[in-house]
Design a protein around this motif. Structure first.
Motif, short mmCIF file in Angstrom:
data_model
loop_
_atom_site.label_atom_id
_atom_site.label_comp_id
_atom_site.label_asym_id
_atom_site.label_seq_id
_atom_site.Cartn_x
_atom_site.Cartn_y
_atom_site.Cartn_z
N MET A 1 -14.67 3.98 22.79
CA MET A 1 -15.29 3.81 21.51
C MET A 1 -16.08 2.50 21.52
SD MET A 1 -13.42 4.52 17.95
CE MET A 1 -12.57 3.04 17.58
N SER A 2 -17.38 2.59 21.23
CA SER A 2 -18.20 1.38 21.25
C SER A 2 -18.54 0.97 19.83
CB SER A 2 -19.44 1.61 22.08
OG SER A 2 -20.53 1.92 21.30
N THR A 3 -18.65 -0.32 19.67
CA THR A 3 -19.05 -0.83 18.36
C THR A 3 -20.41 -1.47 18.51
OG1 THR A 3 -18.01 -2.95 18.73
CG2 THR A 3 -16.66 -1.26 17.67
N ASP A 4 -21.24 -1.26 17.51
CA ASP A 4 -22.59 -1.83 17.55
C ASP A 4 -22.69 -3.13 16.76
OD1 ASP A 4 -23.57 0.23 19.11
OD2 ASP A 4 -24.12 1.46 17.38
N SER A 5 -21.60 -3.56 16.16
CA SER A 5 -21.67 -4.79 15.38
C SER A 5 -21.70 -5.99 16.31
CB SER A 5 -20.50 -4.88 14.40
OG SER A 5 -19.29 -4.95 15.11
N PRO A 6 -22.50 -6.99 15.95
CA PRO A 6 -22.59 -8.17 16.80
C PRO A 6 -21.30 -8.98 16.77
CG PRO A 6 -23.91 -8.46 14.81
CD PRO A 6 -23.36 -7.06 14.78
N SER A 7 -21.05 -9.66 17.86
CA SER A 7 -19.87 -10.52 17.95
C SER A 7 -20.14 -11.82 17.19
CB SER A 7 -19.55 -10.82 19.41
OG SER A 7 -20.51 -11.72 19.93
N PRO A 8 -19.09 -12.56 16.86
CA PRO A 8 -19.31 -13.87 16.21
C PRO A 8 -20.20 -14.79 17.03
CG PRO A 8 -17.02 -13.22 15.99
CD PRO A 8 -17.67 -12.22 16.92
N ALA A 9 -20.09 -14.73 18.34
CA ALA A 9 -20.94 -15.56 19.20
C ALA A 9 -22.41 -15.15 19.06
CB ALA A 9 -20.50 -15.46 20.66
N ASP A 10 -22.65 -13.84 18.94
CA ASP A 10 -24.02 -13.36 18.73
C ASP A 10 -24.57 -13.83 17.39
OD1 ASP A 10 -24.00 -12.00 21.18
OD2 ASP A 10 -23.37 -10.10 20.25
N ASP A 11 -23.71 -13.82 16.36
CA ASP A 11 -24.12 -14.29 15.04
C ASP A 11 -24.50 -15.76 15.08
OD1 ASP A 11 -23.69 -11.78 13.95
OD2 ASP A 11 -21.71 -12.31 13.12
N VAL A 12 -23.72 -16.56 15.78
CA VAL A 12 -24.00 -17.99 15.89
C VAL A 12 -25.30 -18.21 16.65
CG1 VAL A 12 -23.21 -20.16 16.92
CG2 VAL A 12 -21.60 -18.71 15.69
N ALA A 13 -25.50 -17.48 17.71
CA ALA A 13 -26.72 -17.62 18.50
C ALA A 13 -27.94 -17.24 17.66
CB ALA A 13 -26.65 -16.76 19.75
N GLN A 14 -27.83 -16.17 16.86
CA GLN A 14 -28.94 -15.75 16.00
C GLN A 14 -29.21 -16.80 14.93
OE1 GLN A 14 -31.10 -13.10 16.29
NE2 GLN A 14 -32.18 -14.20 14.68
N ALA A 15 -28.17 -17.34 14.32
CA ALA A 15 -28.35 -18.37 13.30
C ALA A 15 -29.01 -19.61 13.90
CB ALA A 15 -27.00 -18.73 12.68
N THR A 16 -28.63 -19.97 15.11
CA THR A 16 -29.24 -21.11 15.79
C THR A 16 -30.71 -20.86 16.05
OG1 THR A 16 -27.12 -21.68 16.81
CG2 THR A 16 -29.11 -22.60 17.82
N ARG A 17 -31.06 -19.66 16.49
CA ARG A 17 -32.47 -19.32 16.71
C ARG A 17 -33.24 -19.37 15.40
NH1 ARG A 17 -30.15 -15.80 20.34
NH2 ARG A 17 -30.13 -14.07 18.85
N ASP A 18 -32.64 -18.86 14.32
CA ASP A 18 -33.29 -18.87 13.01
C ASP A 18 -33.56 -20.30 12.55
OD1 ASP A 18 -33.16 -16.12 13.02
OD2 ASP A 18 -31.49 -16.01 11.60
N ILE A 19 -32.60 -21.17 12.71
CA ILE A 19 -32.76 -22.57 12.32
C ILE A 19 -33.82 -23.24 13.17
CG2 ILE A 19 -31.61 -24.84 12.29
CD1 ILE A 19 -29.06 -23.29 11.44
#
Length: 120
Positions: A1-19
């Motif tokens: 079973m695969s999940t498509d939700s991003p991991s917390p590390a992915d969320d942090v990386a995206q937030a860093t890129r956004d900033i």
């Protein structure tokens, strides 16, 4: 079973890129606008019928002091157009605070005036 939700590390990386994509002037002006909005509400300037219920001059003083320090310190870096608008907003808040005060501060002693000089 695969999940498509991003991991917390992915969320942090995206937030860093956004900033990283936001320039400093935008961050400074956004912070200033948040301080201005909060101070306006605490000075009783909210547009709702209960505006006076939000009046808290102790809190407004703290917010205006922080705003004055930010505006004064960042003015040389944000450019004249942005700095002028921020200074105008700050002055309006300082005058609104003075008007809302039962016992107004002495000239030069109001919130933020140690950074901006007297507004009266």
């Amino acid at each position: 079973m695969s999940t498509d939700s991003p991991s917390p590390a992915d969320d942090v990386a995206q937030a860093t890129r956004d900033i990283a994509d936001v320039n400093a002037v935008e961050v400074i002006t956004t912070a200033a606008v948040h301080l201005m909005s909060a101070a306006a509400v605490k000075c009783g300037l909210a547009e709702d019928a209960e505006a006076r219920e939000h009046l808290d001059l102790d809190e407004a003083r703290k917010l205006i002091n922080a705003l004055a320090a930010l505006v004064t310190a960042s003015a040389p870096d944000v450019g004249n157009q942005h700095a002028r608008s921020l200074r105008d907003g700050l002055r309006s808040l300082q005058l609104a605070f003075r008007e809302a005060s039962v016992y107004p501060d002495a000239p030069g002693e109001g919130p933020g005036e140690k950074y901006t000089g007297s507004v009266v």
